[in-house]
Design an enzyme around this catalytic site. Structure first.
Site, short mmCIF file in Angstrom:
data_model
loop_
_atom_site.label_atom_id
_atom_site.label_comp_id
_atom_site.label_asym_id
_atom_site.label_seq_id
_atom_site.Cartn_x
_atom_site.Cartn_y
_atom_site.Cartn_z
N GLY A 11 0.83 -1.21 0.00
CA GLY A 11 0.00 0.00 0.00
C GLY A 11 0.86 1.26 0.00
O GLY A 11 2.09 1.19 -0.11
N ASP A 59 -5.00 -12.95 2.89
CA ASP A 59 -6.04 -12.14 3.51
C ASP A 59 -5.93 -12.38 5.02
O ASP A 59 -6.08 -13.51 5.49
CB ASP A 59 -7.40 -12.59 2.97
CG ASP A 59 -8.55 -11.79 3.55
OD1 ASP A 59 -8.36 -11.12 4.59
OD2 ASP A 59 -9.65 -11.85 2.97
N PHE A 82 0.07 -2.30 8.76
CA PHE A 82 -0.62 -1.26 8.00
C PHE A 82 -1.97 -1.74 7.47
O PHE A 82 -2.85 -0.93 7.23
CB PHE A 82 0.20 -0.85 6.76
CG PHE A 82 1.47 -0.12 7.06
CD1 PHE A 82 1.45 1.21 7.41
CD2 PHE A 82 2.69 -0.76 6.99
CE1 PHE A 82 2.62 1.90 7.67
CE2 PHE A 82 3.87 -0.09 7.24
CZ PHE A 82 3.84 1.25 7.59
N SER A 126 -4.15 7.14 13.70
CA SER A 126 -4.48 8.32 12.91
C SER A 126 -4.81 9.49 13.81
O SER A 126 -5.35 9.31 14.92
CB SER A 126 -5.68 7.97 12.04
OG SER A 126 -6.21 9.13 11.45
N TYR A 151 -14.55 4.24 10.35
CA TYR A 151 -13.10 4.13 10.12
C TYR A 151 -12.33 4.69 11.32
O TYR A 151 -11.46 4.04 11.88
CB TYR A 151 -12.70 4.89 8.83
CG TYR A 151 -11.21 5.16 8.78
CD1 TYR A 151 -10.31 4.14 8.49
CD2 TYR A 151 -10.71 6.43 9.09
CE1 TYR A 151 -8.95 4.39 8.49
CE2 TYR A 151 -9.35 6.67 9.10
CZ TYR A 151 -8.47 5.64 8.79
OH TYR A 151 -7.12 5.88 8.82
N LYS A 155 -9.77 2.92 14.51
CA LYS A 155 -8.44 3.33 15.01
C LYS A 155 -8.47 3.50 16.53
O LYS A 155 -7.55 3.10 17.24
CB LYS A 155 -7.98 4.61 14.31
CG LYS A 155 -7.73 4.43 12.81
CD LYS A 155 -6.62 3.41 12.55
CE LYS A 155 -6.48 3.04 11.09
NZ LYS A 155 -5.57 1.91 10.84
C1 WQD Z 1 -7.95 17.42 3.59
C2 WQD Z 1 -8.64 18.77 3.45
C3 WQD Z 1 -11.00 18.62 3.05
C4 WQD Z 1 -10.80 16.81 -0.91
C5 WQD Z 1 -8.50 11.82 5.87
C6 WQD Z 1 -8.93 10.88 6.94
C7 WQD Z 1 -7.82 10.72 7.94
C8 WQD Z 1 -6.58 10.26 7.27
C9 WQD Z 1 -6.23 11.06 6.07
C10 WQD Z 1 -6.23 8.01 6.35
C11 WQD Z 1 -9.99 18.83 4.17
C12 WQD Z 1 -10.30 19.25 1.87
C13 WQD Z 1 -10.46 17.36 0.31
C14 WQD Z 1 -11.40 17.63 -1.89
C15 WQD Z 1 -11.24 19.51 -0.38
N1 WQD Z 1 -6.74 8.88 7.06
N2 WQD Z 1 -10.68 18.69 0.57
N3 WQD Z 1 -11.59 18.97 -1.59
O1 WQD Z 1 -10.11 14.42 5.73
O2 WQD Z 1 -8.05 15.52 6.69
O3 WQD Z 1 -8.17 13.08 6.46
O4 WQD Z 1 -7.36 11.28 5.23
O5 WQD Z 1 -6.10 7.03 5.97
O6 WQD Z 1 -8.23 9.83 8.90
O7 WQD Z 1 -10.06 11.42 7.58
O8 WQD Z 1 -7.92 14.42 4.44
O9 WQD Z 1 -7.22 14.81 2.13
O10 WQD Z 1 -9.61 14.12 2.60
O11 WQD Z 1 -8.86 16.40 3.24
O12 WQD Z 1 -11.44 20.70 -0.15
O13 WQD Z 1 -11.76 17.21 -3.00
O14 WQD Z 1 -8.93 18.98 2.06
O15 WQD Z 1 -12.23 19.25 3.29
O16 WQD Z 1 -10.10 20.13 4.67
P1 WQD Z 1 -8.68 14.43 5.88
P2 WQD Z 1 -8.41 14.87 3.02
#
Ligand code: WQD
Length: 340
Positions: A11, A59, A82, A126, A151, A155
């Protein structure tokens, strides 16, 4: 040479960690079920390190197969776990899939780890466990908030399972690394993130839009109480994050841990807004990004960035890459995979 099992090793974060482990003299065995990865990632890893990790397509829910695996590899000195499902939205749609994939497998894995000579275990946690923290930057002592999604809950429960198991199994040594927002790709552009379908995360959405694969980025909310109205996150280069795993593992192998379950934030300590990420992308790519403001996304916290004092002082770890470096590497990777 010490043998380390990396589950989910093909991954995004797993593959970069395999590279860092091999570069630091570890022998790596990967378990991956290819549900969200591809066997071709192995070629990327070998291209960088010139070493072939052992790969088992398994798996982790298949308990008996995993037990057989450990019979064959009873000389494993540490496990970096992971393997898990990670799409927040999908977890809301299908909670049982997430509880099964992320928690059953953790329980089985811990049982097997307890049977090893050396029970060293690193868990992918996370920053989502903090929810909207009251104070920035977020320290490891910040309260764990009610999870926003199944999700996130996996965690939190995962950490609780490890806490309870460590209490009664003093030979089990575990570290949970609480990742902030991992982005970027290896500087070789041989491995990187491979989102399936429409990316849910900001940086792959930006690079795909920059490449012309998506028409327009929706910025979710510009009326948040932040300096420019968009949400703030702590974007960490995946290679820096991978290096934190090697240091955490070394701490366990050297028996330097202060207690048998420790947690560390892994972020840069710097918060960046969505608009700052867009500006950084425009700077490194020399392109202007097509974006529009859209309503807030449900479940988003306003701001989350790490206090990294503990990782600095205890693990001797610090992120080296800037936001620009990380986005530059993500952009190179995007162009590489689209031009193959
Ligand atoms: C970041 C910012 C969105 C997409 C998530 C999981 C977290 C972790 C990482 C992993 C936010 C904004 C996003 C888009 C946007 N887990 N955004 N337009 O939500 O902080 O974290 O991924 O495995 O647990 O919750 O990351 O990259 O989705 O968003 O404006 O099309 O970008 O609103 O402010 P997030 P993200």
């Amino acid at each position: 040479m010490r043998k380390i099992l990396v589950t989910g090793g093909l991954g995004f974060i797993g593959s970069h960690t395999v590279v860092e482990l091999q570069n630091n003299g570890f022998e790596v065995v990967i378990i991956d079920d290819l549900s969200n990865s591809s066997e071709s990632v192995l070629d990327g890893i070998i291209g960088i390190t010139h070493k072939k990790p052992t790969f088992e397509n398994l798996d982790l829910k298949e308990k008996a197969s995993v037990e057989n695996f450990f019979k064959k590899h009873n000389d494993i000195s540490g496990v970096i776990h992971f393997a898990a499902s990670k799409a927040v939205g999908e977890s809301v749609e299908n909670p049982l899939l997430y509880y099964e994939n992320n928690l059953h497998t953790l329980i089985y894995m811990l049982k097997d780890v307890l049977g090893l000579q050396e029970s060293n275990f690193i868990f992918s946690s996370s920053c989502t466990v903090y929810g909207q923290a009251d104070k920035m930057p977020i320290t490891e002592n910040a309260p764990i908030k009610l999870a926003e999604s199944p999700y996130g809950n996996t965690k939190q429960i995962g950490e609780e399972i490890i806490t309870d198991t460590c209490k009664v199994n003093l030979n089990l040594n575990a570290i949970a690394l609480r990742y902030f927002n991992p982005i970027g790709a290896h500087s070789s552009a041989l491995i990187g993130e491979l989102p399936i379908g429409i990316p849910q995360n900001l940086v792959p959405y930006i690079t795909q839009t920059g490449f012309g694969l998506r028409e327009c980025l929706s910025v979710f909310g510009n009326d948040y109480p932040t300096p420019d109205g968009t949400c703030i996150r702590d974007y960490i280069h995946v290679v820096d994050l991978a290096k934190a795993h090697v240091l955490a593992l070394q701490r366990l192998l050297d028996k330097k841990n202060d207690s048998n379950f420790e947690t560390f934030n892994v972020g840069t300590g710097v918060g960046s807004s969505v608009l700052e990420v867009i500006t950084a992308f425009e700077g490194v790519s020399n392109k202007s990004l097509n974006y529009k403001f859209a309503p807030r996304r449900e479940g988003d916290v306003i701001s989350a960035y790490a206090d990294i004092t503990k990782a600095n002082n205890v693990l001797g770890w610090k992120a080296k890459s800037s936001l620009e470096d990380a986005i530059d590497s993500a952009w190179k990777w995007e162009q590489k995979i689209r031009n193959l």
